[in-house]
Every structure is written in C-alpha cells, then in structure tokens.
Design a protein around this motif. Structure first.
Motif, short mmCIF file in Angstrom:
data_model
loop_
_atom_site.label_atom_id
_atom_site.label_comp_id
_atom_site.label_asym_id
_atom_site.label_seq_id
_atom_site.Cartn_x
_atom_site.Cartn_y
_atom_site.Cartn_z
N LEU A 82 11.56 -1.26 -7.62
CA LEU A 82 10.15 -0.99 -7.33
C LEU A 82 9.95 -0.68 -5.84
O LEU A 82 9.27 0.29 -5.49
CB LEU A 82 9.30 -2.22 -7.72
N LEU A 83 10.53 -1.51 -4.98
CA LEU A 83 10.26 -1.38 -3.54
C LEU A 83 11.16 -0.35 -2.86
O LEU A 83 10.80 0.18 -1.80
CB LEU A 83 10.43 -2.74 -2.85
N ILE A 106 -0.22 -7.07 -10.54
CA ILE A 106 -0.38 -5.66 -10.93
C ILE A 106 -1.87 -5.36 -11.10
O ILE A 106 -2.55 -6.03 -11.88
CB ILE A 106 0.34 -5.38 -12.27
N PHE A 107 -2.37 -4.39 -10.35
CA PHE A 107 -3.77 -3.97 -10.48
C PHE A 107 -3.78 -2.59 -11.14
O PHE A 107 -3.36 -1.61 -10.52
CB PHE A 107 -4.44 -3.84 -9.12
N PHE A 132 7.11 1.80 -13.37
CA PHE A 132 6.96 1.30 -12.00
C PHE A 132 8.15 1.64 -11.10
O PHE A 132 8.03 1.67 -9.88
CB PHE A 132 6.74 -0.22 -12.01
N VAL A 172 4.00 -9.02 2.84
CA VAL A 172 3.46 -8.66 1.53
C VAL A 172 3.72 -7.18 1.31
O VAL A 172 3.35 -6.34 2.15
CB VAL A 172 1.95 -8.95 1.45
N ALA A 173 4.40 -6.86 0.20
CA ALA A 173 4.64 -5.44 -0.13
C ALA A 173 3.48 -4.93 -0.97
O ALA A 173 3.09 -5.57 -1.95
CB ALA A 173 5.95 -5.31 -0.89
N PHE A 174 2.92 -3.81 -0.56
CA PHE A 174 1.77 -3.21 -1.24
C PHE A 174 2.24 -1.85 -1.77
O PHE A 174 2.54 -0.96 -0.99
CB PHE A 174 0.62 -3.06 -0.24
N VAL A 175 2.31 -1.73 -3.09
CA VAL A 175 2.86 -0.50 -3.68
C VAL A 175 1.74 0.26 -4.39
O VAL A 175 1.15 -0.26 -5.35
CB VAL A 175 3.97 -0.82 -4.70
N ALA A 176 1.43 1.46 -3.92
CA ALA A 176 0.42 2.31 -4.59
C ALA A 176 1.18 3.30 -5.45
O ALA A 176 2.01 4.08 -4.94
CB ALA A 176 -0.42 3.02 -3.56
N ILE A 177 0.93 3.24 -6.77
CA ILE A 177 1.71 4.06 -7.71
C ILE A 177 0.83 5.13 -8.35
O ILE A 177 -0.22 4.83 -8.93
CB ILE A 177 2.30 3.15 -8.83
N GLY A 178 1.25 6.36 -8.24
CA GLY A 178 0.52 7.47 -8.85
C GLY A 178 0.77 7.52 -10.34
O GLY A 178 1.72 6.92 -10.84
#
Lengths: 591, 48
Positions: A475-476, A492-493, A537, A555-561
């Motif tokens: 993921l990262l 997960i949002f 993901f 904190v890892a913040f992952v924005a996924i298209g």
C-alpha cells in the motif's frame, strides 16, 4: 385484565390441576410456530446482554396519522437503531390514518433518534419517499410524560427547508419499574383463564410449565405457597411480581420464553423480562407494525419485494459483499446510530460483480481493460471540466436527493461553471465542526465517508480486504514504508459519489513527503474490496504522504484514485505544518 | 476514491464504536471532524 388476543379459543379445554405435569399446552406451541414462521434471520428480537445501568426504558411509539398535500395510499416506516418497522398501507387519501405502534428498547449509550419516513406507494414499482421527521427519544424521556406530538413537520428529503406535510405521533417512554410491573401483569394474563386477575394453583402450575421450568410438583406447590403471601389460596398480580423478582434472582424460574420458546436465563432477569415484554407484544398482535427490516428503504419496497422476501432477506445481511449479497450496501450512520442503505444503480452492481468477483472478469481487466478504465476516466474528466457538464448538476442533486444537502454548500448552484467544480464544492465555514479542536492528541475523521477501522492488518484482512496481495508495504510503497506501520492501525475512508469530496488532515503535524504511485483505476466499491481476485489498494493510482506528529508519531495518509474519479490534488506542500481539520486536498473526475 | 490512514503500532486507540462496526464488516458513515481516536502515547505517559 390482560390481553384479549392472547386468550385461547373458547372451544379449547381449560387445563386443570390434574394436568399440571403435562407438557406445555398447545396454545404456546402455536404461538411459537406463528412467530418462527414470520421471523427471518434479520427479524430476531434485538437482544444482547444489556447491562442494567444501560437500560433507560421501553419507548412506545405510535404513528397516528398524517396530513399530506396530495392523495395516495401511504405507508410510514419507523427506523430506530438497526431496526425498521412499517405500517400497513392507508386508504387512498391525503389524510392517512395508521394508528400503528411499536415498542423499542432505549439504551443510555445507544441510538436515541427515531426517524419516521412517509412513502407514497406504487402498485408495481418501488415506493417513493415523500417526507420524513426525526424525534429525539431522550427528549421525550426527559419530559417524563406521554407526549402526543401532533402536526410534526414532514421534511422534503432533498431539502430540509421544505415541508411536504405533517404527521401525528404519540410517544411514551416507560421507566424500568413500570416495565417490570407491566410484565408481571402480562405474564399473569397469559394463564388467567377466568380473568379475575388472580392465579389459582392450576393456573400457577401451568404458568411454571409454560416457562419451560420442569420442577417437580412438590416444588411447584412450594413456590405457590411462597408466592401466596396472604394465604388466600390464589396469587394476585403483586404477589406474582414479587415472586418473579425474588425467585428469578435466586434460581431461574423462567427457562424458556412462553411465546417464542427462546432459551432464557443466558443473561439476567432484566434481559429476560425485556425479551418477554417485547415478545408478548409481537405474539398478541398489539404491535401493529411489521418488523424484520433493516432500513426504511427496504421496508418500503412494493409487492415485488414481498414475492422474493426470503431471497432479499438473505442478501440484506450485514457483512462482506460477495455474490448476491453485493446487491446492497448497508452502512451504519454514526450520527443517528441507524442503518442506512446506499443507493447504487442495479446495472452498475451487476457489472461490478461480473468484473471484480470472478477470475474471468479480472483476466479481462488484465488484458487491456485497465487501459480502458484509464481512458474512460480521462474522457470523463475532460467532459466534467467542460461548461456543458454544468447542466448535469441539478440531475445529480435530484438523484441523491436525501444525501446532498445544498444548505451547507458554500456557493449556490449557479456559481459552479462545470460539474467538476461542483464535485469539489467547498462547504460553509462551521459546516463540519472539528471535535476537540484544541487537543492534538485526539485524531479526527479525514473525510465525509464510509469508514472501516482495524487495529491490525490481520483484522482488516479477516473482516474486509479480501484481495490476496494486500500488505502495508504494498500500500505505502518502498519509499514510505517502515516496520512500525506493519503492526499499526488501518483506517479506510471510502467516499461515495454524492459525498463532499475534499479530504482533511486527521492529525496535526508537519508534512514530510508526498510520493506518487502510478497504477490502475479500479473501483473502490466494497464489491471489489471484498473480492479475492482484486487488489484495489495496492494496485490503484495513489499518492502517499507522511505526516510527522508529536502525539501519533508518523502517520501515512494515502489518497487513492478510483474509476472516473482518478484525479488527486493536494492543497498543502512538503514542510507545511498542518492542523487537524485543515483542508488537505480533493478528488475530482479525471484519470 | 478512498483515503487510507496508517498509524504506527501502539500510536492510536481507535474509537470503540468504529472498531465494533468494522468487526461486523459494517462500514460507519462519518463526517469530517468526528472523533477517530486518541493518542496512546499521551495515555501511556499519563499512566506512568
């Protein structure tokens, strides 16, 4: 006294003392059969082990009638917590009368907002939601009296400022002591054949048998003597209440619910009493609303729903979305503590199932459909940035009429010159209050979304993410990954099309880095996430940012298209110090 | 589209209701600004 409808038919023989040791009389068995037949998997009485301090009372809600602005055949739904009940259909009128009631358990930390929805009915198609209102049962409880709420405004689902009619409701919250007394009265009425409000020895022994208690005759006699405090040879309501209260504490008197046959005594006296109080109501027809629904949308389906009732109940279970259960998405609304159903076009559901839940579908994706998804998303982005796309905005709002609240949007519709501008709409200041804004040790939700949270990756794999290749490292990406994240929490949002599409910073800190990871644009719908064949993901296009904080470490913040919505824009840059709740960026249409 | 936040081990105590729903494979509808969880580091320091 007691319940007319719970009485045996006049033709049925009355049991006497000689038959005291006989099996439970058939009338109870008949009740059980009836209830079991009506009850599906999702219609179990809502029992869990409720602690006495959490029990706030039983609320009786009666939907009396409404005044609408046009004639139709109407039905009303009452939604509370994870349950929804519906009335019968009214006559063809603009002033429907239902007089339907339901009792629900109020918990101190449980749901307290009851929603009443009114639907116009259609013979063939799905019924339409016309208006709704919400009642805070805590408020009713605090007022400590029967409350006839007449002329409550019914609000238009697409605009909370428009009133579409009014509704009259009676709402009353019984306190726990009152419930206990009423319970003894009801229990007594079950076997009080001569309706004198007292139990003879034969009636008493039958009651003990009905409770599934197989004590010896001598023990029954002993219990009877113990209950008959004044020694007049009969047990009245007060005496029975005392016996139930004292004896049940010492040694369980009631082994089975006399109505549904459920084994009792698993928890404590209070929980048994609540079970039977509600069960008696269902068994005797006192409760005139039909239960067994999870959401008001489900309860409002027309006759086609009834035809395939069992198939639908099976598919409505909460859980992972695979196979036929992928036809509906249920989410739990944290604000109202109610289940709500997410709207997804049936054709989209079918196509998603075809693509994401089969090896064949995913093989097709491998052979060029990935490029197709990207191409579609890019084309969609071009269109959504064109002035012509602005004409789709009203249609979009209409299709999500009860989920897009234009009252909180910063600018009016005319302000948006393209659909994409509307899609990334800003909200008015204060529309999303930040919890504990002054405390950096409390993290907040980063987006208007459907959230899943897990304390470990293992849990996330067990309960939600079924893609076989998922890992934190995947993921990262190598640039951001560290061992500390491997055993960490995962939140997960998931944003749905109708949501406000800007994401915010969940924690205060300094932005260390942004790493772009190119990839596919699979859908992020649960249908794909719950599929073992798809690794959304770890294969989708995404941007990973790292926020360094004093309270939470890194904190890892992952924005996924995702499909169509593949464009990710950040409003902050490396080195910026961000406060929790700050706007961080947005998703928009594009590749 | 989706946002995923990954916290380091023992960094956050996620709110119970969110965890409970997730363990039922049930998503929770939330809004920006609602609480997500509390730092465990501060809790640990206070306990010490």
């Amino acid at each position: 006294m007691g319940h007319g409808s719970s009485r045996p038919d006049s033709g049925e023989p009355s049991p006497d003392a000689d038959t005291a040791e006989a099996p439970v009389p058939s009338r109870f068995a008949r009740f059980r059969r009836r209830l079991r037949f009506h009850r599906s998997g999702s219609d179990q009485l809502p029992f869990k082990n409720l602690a006495a301090e959490d029990f706030a009372g039983i609320a009786r809600i009666e939907i009396i009638g409404a005044e609408m602005k046009f004639k139709d055949r109407w039905l009303a739904c009452l939604s509370f917590g994870e349950r929804t009940y519906r009335t019968d259909k009214s006559d063809h009128t603009e002033k429907p009368v239902w007089r339907s009631e339901k009792k629900v358990i109020l918990e101190r930390n449980g749901p307290h907002i009851a929603r009443i929805s009114v639907f116009e009915t259609n013979r063939l198609s799905r019924n339409n939601l016309v208006g709704y209102c919400e009642i805070d049962l805590w408020k009713v409880l605090s007022e400590d009296s029967e409350d006839n709420l007449e002329g409550l405004s019914l609000l238009d689902p697409s605009s909370s400022n428009t009133i579409v009619g009014s509704i009259s409701i009676s709402c009353y919250v019984e306190d726990p002591i009152e419930t206990e007394k009423a319970f003894a009265r009801r229990v007594l009425a079950v076997v009080d054949y001569n309706e004198d409000g007292k139990l003879s020895y034969s009636e008493f022994t039958e009651l003990i048998s009905a409770f599934g208690n197989e004590v010896a005759a001598s023990k029954k006699e002993e219990l009877f003597k113990q209950a008959d405090k004044n020694g007049d040879g009969v047990v009245d309501m007060d005496e029975l209440a005392i016996l139930l209260s004292i004896q049940q504490e010492k040694e369980s008197l009631i082994s089975n619910c006399p109505v549904c046959g459920e084994n009792l005594g698993k928890y404590d006296k209070m929980n048994d009493m609540l079970h039977m109080t509600l069960c008696f109501d269902e068994g005797t027809g006192n409760q005139s609303m039909t239960g067994g629904f999870l959401t008001d949308k489900q309860a409002s389906y027309g006759w086609m729903f009834k035809l395939s009732e069992w198939a639908h109940f099976a598919s409505y279970g909460i859980g992972l979305k695979s196979g036929s259960s992928a036809s509906h998405i249920l989410v739990f609304d944290r604000r109202t503590k109610r289940l709500v159903e997410e709207t997804i076009d049936r054709r989209i559901i079918l196509s998603m199932r075809a693509i994401y839940q089969s090896k064949v579908g995913l093989t097709l994706i491998d052979k060029g459909t990935r490029d197709l998804l990207r191409s579609i998303s890019e084309k969609q982005g071009t269109w959504m940035n064109s002035p012509e796309s602005a004409k789709d905005i009203p249609k979009f709002i209409k299709s999500f009429e009860d989920q897009v609240n234009m009252d909180e949007v910063k600018h009016p519709i005319e302000y948006f010159k393209t659909f994409n501008e509307f899609f990334i709409r800003e909200l008015k200041p204060g529309a999303r209050p930040i919890a504990y804004v002054e405390r950096d040790d409390i993290a907040i939700c980063a987006a208007d979304s459907r959230l899943m949270a897990f304390t470990s990756v293992d849990d996330s794999l067990r309960f939600w993410i079924k893609g076989r290749k998922f890992s934190i490292q995947g993921l990262l990406g190598m640039g951001t990954y560290s061992n500390a994240f491997d055993k960490g929490c995962l939140v997960i949002f998931r944003l749905a099309p109708q949501d406000y599409h800007r994401f915010h910073v969940p924690v205060s800190g300094t932005i260390e880095s942004f790493v772009d990871i190119p990839g596919c644009l699979y859908t992020v719908n649960p249908i794909a996430i719950n599929s073992k064949y798809c690794n959304v993901f770890t294969e989708n296009k995404r941007v990973v940012s790292l926020i360094s904080t004093s309270e939470f470490g890194k904190v890892a913040f992952v924005a996924i298209g995702a499909t169509m919505v593949g464009s990710i824009t950040f409003l902050k840059k490396e080195g910026d110090y961000v406060h929790k709740g700050d706007e961080f960026g947005y998703f928009s249409f594009g590749g | 589209s989706t946002v995923i936040c990954v916290f380091e081990k023992d960094a956050i105590q996620i709110d119970e209701d969110l965890l409970a729903n997730s363990e039922r494979s049930l998503e929770t509808l939330v809004s920006v600004g609602m609480t997500l969880g509390v730092s465990r580091r501060k809790q640990a320091t206070e306990e010490m």
